[in-house]
Design a protein around this motif. Structure first.
Motif, mmCIF file in Angstrom:
data_model
loop_
_atom_site.group_PDB
_atom_site.id
_atom_site.type_symbol
_atom_site.label_atom_id
_atom_site.label_comp_id
_atom_site.label_asym_id
_atom_site.label_seq_id
_atom_site.Cartn_x
_atom_site.Cartn_y
_atom_site.Cartn_z
ATOM 1 N N GLY A 126 -12.455 2.664 -2.055
ATOM 2 C CA GLY A 126 -12.002 3.991 -1.652
ATOM 3 C C GLY A 126 -10.509 4.115 -1.793
ATOM 4 O O GLY A 126 -9.775 3.145 -1.672
ATOM 5 N N CYS A 127 -10.081 5.335 -2.122
ATOM 6 C CA CYS A 127 -8.646 5.596 -2.229
ATOM 7 C C CYS A 127 -8.389 6.945 -1.591
ATOM 8 O O CYS A 127 -8.620 7.946 -2.209
ATOM 9 N N ALA A 128 -7.999 7.006 -0.367
ATOM 10 C CA ALA A 128 -7.944 5.891 0.565
ATOM 11 C C ALA A 128 -9.329 5.573 1.123
ATOM 12 O O ALA A 128 -10.178 6.445 1.150
ATOM 13 N N VAL A 171 -8.944 0.398 -2.898
ATOM 14 C CA VAL A 171 -9.052 -0.166 -4.251
ATOM 15 C C VAL A 171 -7.822 -0.981 -4.624
ATOM 16 O O VAL A 171 -7.917 -1.932 -5.402
ATOM 17 N N CYS A 172 -6.678 -0.640 -4.065
ATOM 18 C CA CYS A 172 -5.469 -1.419 -4.366
ATOM 19 C C CYS A 172 -5.650 -2.872 -3.956
ATOM 20 O O CYS A 172 -5.339 -3.786 -4.707
ATOM 21 N N GLY A 192 -1.549 5.143 2.533
ATOM 22 C CA GLY A 192 -2.757 5.937 2.725
ATOM 23 C C GLY A 192 -3.796 5.126 3.479
ATOM 24 O O GLY A 192 -4.337 5.554 4.505
ATOM 25 N N CYS A 193 -4.053 3.918 2.994
ATOM 26 C CA CYS A 193 -5.074 3.083 3.629
ATOM 27 C C CYS A 193 -4.651 2.664 5.036
ATOM 28 O O CYS A 193 -5.474 2.527 5.925
ATOM 29 N N SER A 239 0.837 -1.191 0.000
ATOM 30 C CA SER A 239 0.000 0.000 0.000
ATOM 31 C C SER A 239 0.874 1.245 0.000
ATOM 32 O O SER A 239 2.050 1.186 0.339
ATOM 33 N N CYS A 240 0.295 2.378 -0.430
ATOM 34 C CA CYS A 240 1.037 3.632 -0.421
ATOM 35 C C CYS A 240 1.044 4.208 0.979
ATOM 36 O O CYS A 240 1.524 5.309 1.199
#
Ligand code: SF4
Lengths: 157, 294
Positions: free
Chosen positions: A114-116, A84-85, A20-21, A17-18
């Motif tokens: 959601g993102c995030a 969403v990832c 964010g989540c 993940s980036c």
């Protein structure tokens, strides 16, 4: 004996993940949302967890790790893909090393978009997961086959 | 005035039956207070019991069979230790039993191959090294105060032992943080998630085994708090000293939660030196004063 739904313990794993989540998942534990009200504990230990929260897309390197974590959790268990990832691969879908959503490797039961993903929707997803957790417990108790989540490219319900 | 044997049996049985409920309730209160300190609502009061009930319902899985056996032995030994204390036998014996029980826990952590579990088990040994002097000195302190290791005699001593051995009380309360696995000394189990140790000693315990471990913790907490109570209780004013004793026990428990919430985990060397320093200083000064006064 108390209802099994009163004590769902989470395991949060960050696939790629980036972050964010992840921050949103942790936000659920803060005073504003305080999921411990529902007996939810964010444990770091797969052997003690009931609900597997996975954020970020799965890549070739961490696919075996995700699988192993899933296998280490004892039944009944539920998998929630957050963001969403984790659902489809999201913005990273086309990247050369990304395999796609979490359902490429393990059966996913609940998808939180959601993102995030917002804390509200994460909690929503977890509440749905708790319902499924109980359903699986009843199946286990009545010695019925356990329902499985969606596995991309495989069979499932 | 000695308590008849039948009453002593009732005390021991009451401990065996009631201790998990009291311990679980204390943990529930502790979690609630912790949450309030962090401005959260916190889990329901009975949450620890819900957790145990859930753990028992999970499908059984254990890394090795030995783990279940060792944990059960650990639980039985702790229950026996507590029952002995409430029965009113030798305090030194109770404390030695407590150390033996800790050994079984160490082995239960060692039998798995997980590095987290093994590391936690090693730290458990270090913890034992840190708190053991204080525990043994506490027994010695009671002997100095009352002239006997017999819990029955200590319970019925004419003056509260804390009047004679306050230093030993300080040392004992200090090591309670280690025994109750609270920050800054939660070296072996790290009760907050996402740390370098995962869940330490308990990493490989799941379902029923984890439930056994948790319930044993409750038994142990009640046992330790009962020792705190013994410091206060006297036979000259049984009712007043009893009530004050319960107050001190609750205050001690609250203090543990406060310390837990206001401190971060320290390195094990720090824990060892700090505990030994506190033990030696407070018990040593107390001993010196006693030698001069008597
Ligand atoms: S869904 Fe968005 S926020 Fe979440 S991990 Fe993917 S890119 Fe980051």
């Amino acid at each position: 004996m108390a209802d099994i739904t009163r004590s769902p313990w989470l395991l949060h794993y960050d696939a790629s993940s980036c972050n964010g989540c992840d921050i949103e998942v942790l936000a659920c534990l803060t005073p504003v949302f305080d999921v411990e009200r529902f007996g939810i504990v964010n444990t770091g230990d797969p052997m003690q967890a009931d609900i597997f929260l996975i954020t970020g897309a799965v890549n070739a390197q961490n696919a075996p790790v995700v699988k192993q974590i899933y296998d280490q959790m004892s039944d009944p268990k539920v998998v929630v893909a957050v963001g969403v990832c984790a659902c489809t691969g999201g913005v990273f879908k086309e990247a050369y090393n990304v395999m796609g959503g979490a359902d490429k490797v393990i059966p996913v039961d609940i998808y939180v978009p959601g993102c995030a993903a917002r804390p509200q929707s994460i909690i929503d997803g977890v509440v749905a997961a708790v319902g499924l957790f109980k359903e699986r417990y009843m199946q286990l108790k009545n010695k019925q086959p356990l329902s499985v989540g969606h596995l991309e490219g495989g069979e499932g319900s | 005035m000695l308590t008849p044997l039948s009453v002593r049996f009732i005390y021991a049985i009451a401990y065996i039956v009631l201790a998990p409920f009291i311990g679980g309730l204390l943990e529930g209160i502790g979690r609630k207070i912790s949450a309030r300190m962090q401005r959260r609502v916190g889990p329901p009061l009975l949450q620890p019991f819900y957790d145990i009930s859930k753990l028992l319902k999970k499908k059984r899985s254990q890394v090795t069979r030995a783990q279940g056996f060792l944990l059960t032995s650990y639980m039985l030994l702790i229950i026996f230790t507590g029952a002995m204390l409430f029965f009113g036998t030798d305090m030194l014996m109770c404390f030695l039993m407590l150390s033996t029980a800790a050994l079984f826990l160490y082995l239960a952590g060692c039998v798995t191959t997980s590095p987290y579990s093994s590391l936690g088990a090693q730290r458990e040994l270090i913890q034992e090294m840190a708190y053991e002097p204080a525990i043994l000195l506490t027994a010695l302190g009671f002997y100095l105060a009352v002239g006997s290791f017999d819990v029955e005699t200590i319970y019925n001593s004419p003056v509260s032992p804390i009047m004679i051995i306050p230093g030993f009380f300080v040392a004992f309360v200090f090591i309670l943080t280690i025994k109750m696995r609270k920050s800054p000394f939660d070296e072996s189990t790290s009760h907050h998630p996402h740390q370098e140790l995962v869940k330490g000693l308990t990493s490989e315990m799941s379902g029923r085994n984890l439930a056994i471990f948790n319930v044993t913790e409750w038994y142990e907490t009640v046992f330790l708090l009962a020792v705190v109570f013994l410091f206060i209780k006297n036979s000259s004013a049984p009712l007043v000293s009893g009530l004050v004793g319960i107050g001190v026990v609750l205050l001690t428990y609250f203090l543990e939660i406060l310390i837990d919430n206001t401190s971060a985990r320290v390195h094990w060397e720090r824990m060892l030196t700090l505990t030994w320093a506190v033990t030696l200083c407070s018990c040593g000064v107390n001993l010196l004063v006693l030698m001069i006064v008597r």
